[in-house]
Design a protein around this motif. Structure first.
Motif, mmCIF file in Angstrom:
data_model
loop_
_atom_site.group_PDB
_atom_site.id
_atom_site.type_symbol
_atom_site.label_atom_id
_atom_site.label_comp_id
_atom_site.label_asym_id
_atom_site.label_seq_id
_atom_site.Cartn_x
_atom_site.Cartn_y
_atom_site.Cartn_z
ATOM 1 N N SER A 1 -48.113 -11.612 46.037
ATOM 2 C CA SER A 1 -47.713 -13.016 45.881
ATOM 3 C C SER A 1 -46.210 -13.161 46.034
ATOM 4 O O SER A 1 -45.721 -14.034 46.740
ATOM 5 N N ALA A 2 -45.452 -12.270 45.399
ATOM 6 C CA ALA A 2 -43.996 -12.383 45.449
ATOM 7 C C ALA A 2 -43.491 -12.202 46.871
ATOM 8 O O ALA A 2 -42.462 -12.748 47.234
ATOM 9 N N HIS A 3 -44.268 -11.430 47.645
ATOM 10 C CA HIS A 3 -43.806 -11.133 49.000
ATOM 11 C C HIS A 3 -44.434 -12.035 50.056
ATOM 12 O O HIS A 3 -44.017 -12.015 51.198
ATOM 13 N N SER A 4 -45.427 -12.793 49.691
ATOM 14 C CA SER A 4 -46.009 -13.708 50.675
ATOM 15 C C SER A 4 -44.983 -14.765 51.000
ATOM 16 O O SER A 4 -44.276 -15.240 50.118
ATOM 17 N N VAL A 5 -44.844 -15.068 52.241
ATOM 18 C CA VAL A 5 -43.731 -15.889 52.665
ATOM 19 C C VAL A 5 -44.144 -17.315 52.960
ATOM 20 O O VAL A 5 -43.434 -18.251 52.661
ATOM 21 N N PHE A 6 -45.304 -17.500 53.551
ATOM 22 C CA PHE A 6 -45.631 -18.818 54.067
ATOM 23 C C PHE A 6 -46.551 -19.620 53.166
ATOM 24 O O PHE A 6 -46.449 -20.811 53.101
ATOM 25 N N LYS A 7 -47.449 -18.951 52.460
ATOM 26 C CA LYS A 7 -48.453 -19.710 51.716
ATOM 27 C C LYS A 7 -48.044 -19.875 50.271
ATOM 28 O O LYS A 7 -47.362 -19.030 49.701
ATOM 29 N N ASP A 8 -48.491 -20.956 49.658
ATOM 30 C CA ASP A 8 -48.393 -21.085 48.206
ATOM 31 C C ASP A 8 -49.264 -19.997 47.596
ATOM 32 O O ASP A 8 -50.368 -19.745 48.072
ATOM 33 N N SER A 9 -48.790 -19.360 46.555
ATOM 34 C CA SER A 9 -49.592 -18.283 45.970
ATOM 35 C C SER A 9 -49.506 -18.305 44.455
ATOM 36 O O SER A 9 -48.563 -18.847 43.877
ATOM 37 N N VAL A 10 -50.538 -17.746 43.841
ATOM 38 C CA VAL A 10 -50.534 -17.562 42.387
ATOM 39 C C VAL A 10 -50.829 -16.096 42.106
ATOM 40 O O VAL A 10 -51.440 -15.405 42.915
ATOM 41 N N ALA A 11 -50.391 -15.614 40.974
ATOM 42 C CA ALA A 11 -50.665 -14.238 40.562
ATOM 43 C C ALA A 11 -50.683 -14.201 39.040
ATOM 44 O O ALA A 11 -49.840 -14.821 38.389
ATOM 45 N N PHE A 12 -51.634 -13.475 38.476
ATOM 46 C CA PHE A 12 -51.808 -13.440 37.036
ATOM 47 C C PHE A 12 -50.671 -12.697 36.349
ATOM 48 O O PHE A 12 -50.326 -11.568 36.705
ATOM 49 N N ASN A 13 -50.124 -13.347 35.325
ATOM 50 C CA ASN A 13 -49.043 -12.766 34.534
ATOM 51 C C ASN A 13 -49.051 -13.441 33.170
ATOM 52 O O ASN A 13 -49.028 -14.670 33.100
ATOM 53 N N VAL A 14 -49.096 -12.674 32.089
ATOM 54 C CA VAL A 14 -48.922 -13.248 30.754
ATOM 55 C C VAL A 14 -47.865 -12.458 29.999
ATOM 56 O O VAL A 14 -47.683 -11.262 30.237
ATOM 57 N N GLN A 15 -47.180 -13.124 29.111
ATOM 58 C CA GLN A 15 -46.203 -12.477 28.243
ATOM 59 C C GLN A 15 -46.433 -12.971 26.826
ATOM 60 O O GLN A 15 -46.643 -14.164 26.616
ATOM 61 N N PRO A 16 -46.355 -12.052 25.851
ATOM 62 C CA PRO A 16 -46.435 -12.519 24.464
ATOM 63 C C PRO A 16 -45.056 -12.960 23.989
ATOM 64 O O PRO A 16 -44.049 -12.403 24.403
ATOM 65 N N ARG A 17 -45.022 -13.972 23.128
ATOM 66 C CA ARG A 17 -43.782 -14.307 22.449
ATOM 67 C C ARG A 17 -43.915 -13.866 21.002
ATOM 68 O O ARG A 17 -45.025 -13.778 20.482
ATOM 69 N N ARG A 18 -42.780 -13.630 20.350
ATOM 70 C CA ARG A 18 -42.845 -13.208 18.962
ATOM 71 C C ARG A 18 -43.487 -14.276 18.083
ATOM 72 O O ARG A 18 -43.993 -13.991 17.009
ATOM 73 N N GLY B 1 -46.170 -15.625 18.731
ATOM 74 C CA GLY B 1 -47.617 -15.559 18.918
ATOM 75 C C GLY B 1 -48.080 -16.456 20.059
ATOM 76 O O GLY B 1 -49.263 -16.486 20.411
ATOM 77 N N GLN B 2 -47.146 -17.203 20.628
ATOM 78 C CA GLN B 2 -47.519 -18.012 21.779
ATOM 79 C C GLN B 2 -47.694 -17.116 23.001
ATOM 80 O O GLN B 2 -47.039 -16.087 23.135
ATOM 81 N N VAL B 3 -48.557 -17.542 23.904
ATOM 82 C CA VAL B 3 -48.797 -16.799 25.136
ATOM 83 C C VAL B 3 -48.206 -17.582 26.294
ATOM 84 O O VAL B 3 -48.510 -18.767 26.480
ATOM 85 N N LEU B 4 -47.330 -16.913 27.062
ATOM 86 C CA LEU B 4 -46.712 -17.534 28.230
ATOM 87 C C LEU B 4 -47.535 -17.123 29.449
ATOM 88 O O LEU B 4 -47.727 -15.930 29.678
ATOM 89 N N ILE B 5 -48.043 -18.092 30.173
ATOM 90 C CA ILE B 5 -48.946 -17.821 31.294
ATOM 91 C C ILE B 5 -48.300 -18.224 32.608
ATOM 92 O O ILE B 5 -47.835 -19.345 32.771
ATOM 93 N N GLY B 6 -48.309 -17.312 33.589
ATOM 94 C CA GLY B 6 -47.846 -17.603 34.948
ATOM 95 C C GLY B 6 -48.765 -16.917 35.929
ATOM 96 O O GLY B 6 -49.771 -16.364 35.505
ATOM 97 N N SER B 7 -48.481 -16.822 37.200
ATOM 98 C CA SER B 7 -47.270 -17.298 37.835
ATOM 99 C C SER B 7 -47.648 -17.987 39.138
ATOM 100 O O SER B 7 -48.770 -17.845 39.611
#
Lengths: 333, 81
Positions: free
Chosen positions: A182-199, A201-207
């Protein structure tokens, strides 16, 4: 894994004990997850790269992944744990770094807009007044071409969703191997699964990644795609309550590497921009590299790959986007 | 119609069938049912599901809006979480 990411990660780890609690520095580690054998081959390749840089990384079986993150879907092919990776809360980290700078005599002016950079050094403010300087650094990220016309930096839009507090739902940053595609795709809109925990307890969801989407309004169809992708990896996310969705624009360059050093046209105008999704991760390394270059001291990592001069001779505004196949290990979002 | 009995923080509380959970909690405990991040008391404000200040844990599920939830027999409710 570029020299600047491992260099910067080291710098963050050294700084960590000084960071106040509100920076929420958390060495939760990153768990890369693979869905099939092709992705597991990439896991093993990344493991070799990390090891060759002297960094801790561990290849995990599906059971190993499950034990670390019970809320991931059970039929993954395995993963890679990079235990020294960390997350933090950027607004407070930026605030801390500004306070440190002030303590070293830096004057910080806010609510003061720059109209243009002066080729002889310094800036002109929108009120017409001038601030002289020997060197001026353009570090305005996705907006850097506004002050340095012709810079090969494009806005790459991303979305993020944050949830209510669900402590221990996610324990590590989790990234799908497809993130790199996804990070390297140049022409198309893309999504890729990514989550991060916050202290909290919230979950940050991307990308997500979009070119040619200059507005900052939320694109619901992209959020839908992003969340559907996230649910493929972590079905339990469906039961969580989201509190906020927002967007940001990354600064993307044609070869996926930042611009750090003197600009092509004016040696008194310097650049620190184009970091795409790695701006926070590589901020400290970028600063030290710049300091070494400005002071004519030996640099701690080779500056060549990031030299703005590498784009000399290109057309002033990029009419084509070069796609260089470069697989670094990235800190996402 | 027979009343329903819910558990609020482990204690039984009987209400008419069809009672909104926020109302049942207010009757049992008073106006505050949770704490803000800085520890201040909070309770239902809008009554229509947008202020998020009425959230409680229902049958193990956190962040449930009590103003949008009807009481059911044997429902287990935890507040101040």
């Amino acid at each position: 894994m570029t020299p600047s990411t491992s260099y910067s990660s080291q710098l963050w780890r050294r700084l960590a004990p000084e960071l106040p609690a509100d920076v929420e520095f958390d060495s939760c580690g990153t768990l890369w997850v693979a869905v099939d054998e092709e992705e597991m081959a990439e896991v093993r390749r990344k493991h070799r790269v990390y090891s060759s840089h002297g960094l801790h990384a561990e290849v995990l079986s599906p059971d190993g992944v499950r034990r670390l993150e019970p809320n991931l879907r059970p039929d993954l092919a395995g993963g890679l744990l990079v235990s020294d990776d960390a997350v933090l809360y950027p607004p407070c980290a930026a605030g801390f770094l500004i306070e440190q700078a002030k303590r070293h005599g830096v004057q910080v002016r806010t609510s003061t807009a720059v109209a243009r950079l002066l080729p002889d050094g310094g800036v002109m403010l929108v009120d017409g007044s001038r601030l002289p300087a020997d060197r001026t650094l353009n570090a305005t990220g996705a907006w850097s071409p506004d002050l340095t016309p012709g810079l090969p930096v494009r806005k790459r839009k991303g979305h993020l969703v944050i949830t209510e507090r669900y402590p221990a739902f996610v324990r590590h940053q989790i990234v799908e191997l497809g993130y790199l595609k996804s990070a390297h795709s140049v022409f198309k809109d893309s999504v890729a699964f990514n989550v991060q925990p916050r202290r909290t307890g919230q979950v940050l969801i991307g990308s997500s990644r979009q070119f040619d989407a200059e507005h900052s309004a939320v694109d619901q169809h992209i959020v839908d795609r992003m969340l559907r992708r996230a649910l493929e990896y972590m079905p339990g996310l469906a039961g969580l309550s989201a509190t906020r969705v927002w967007t940001g624009h990354r600064a993307a360059t044609p070869d996926k590497l930042p611009l750090i050093g003197p600009s092509i046209e004016h040696d008194r105008i310097w650049l620190a921009t184009g970091h795409e999704g790695l701006g926070i991760t590589t901020s400290l390394g970028t600063a030290r590299l710049l300091a070494s270059l400005l002071l004519n001291r030996p640099t701690e990592i080779p500056p060549g790959p990031y030299a703005p001069a590498r784009f000399a001779g290109r057309p002033a505004t990029p009419s084509t986007v070069d796609h260089v196949d470069r697989t670094h290990s990235q800190e996402p979002a | 119609m027979r009343p329903v009995t819910i558990l609020i923080n482990g204690r039984p509380h009987q209400v008419p069938r069809g009672t909104v959970l926020a109302a049942a909690i207010a009757e049992a405990l008073g106006p505050a049912l949770r704490r803000s991040v800085s520890g201040q008391p909070r309770g239902p404000l809008c009554g229509m599901g947008v202020c998020m200040d009425c959230c409680v844990t229902v049958n193990g599920q956190p962040h449930v809006r009590s103003c949008l939830t009807l009481c059911e027999d044997a429902m287990e409710v935890r507040t101040n979480e």
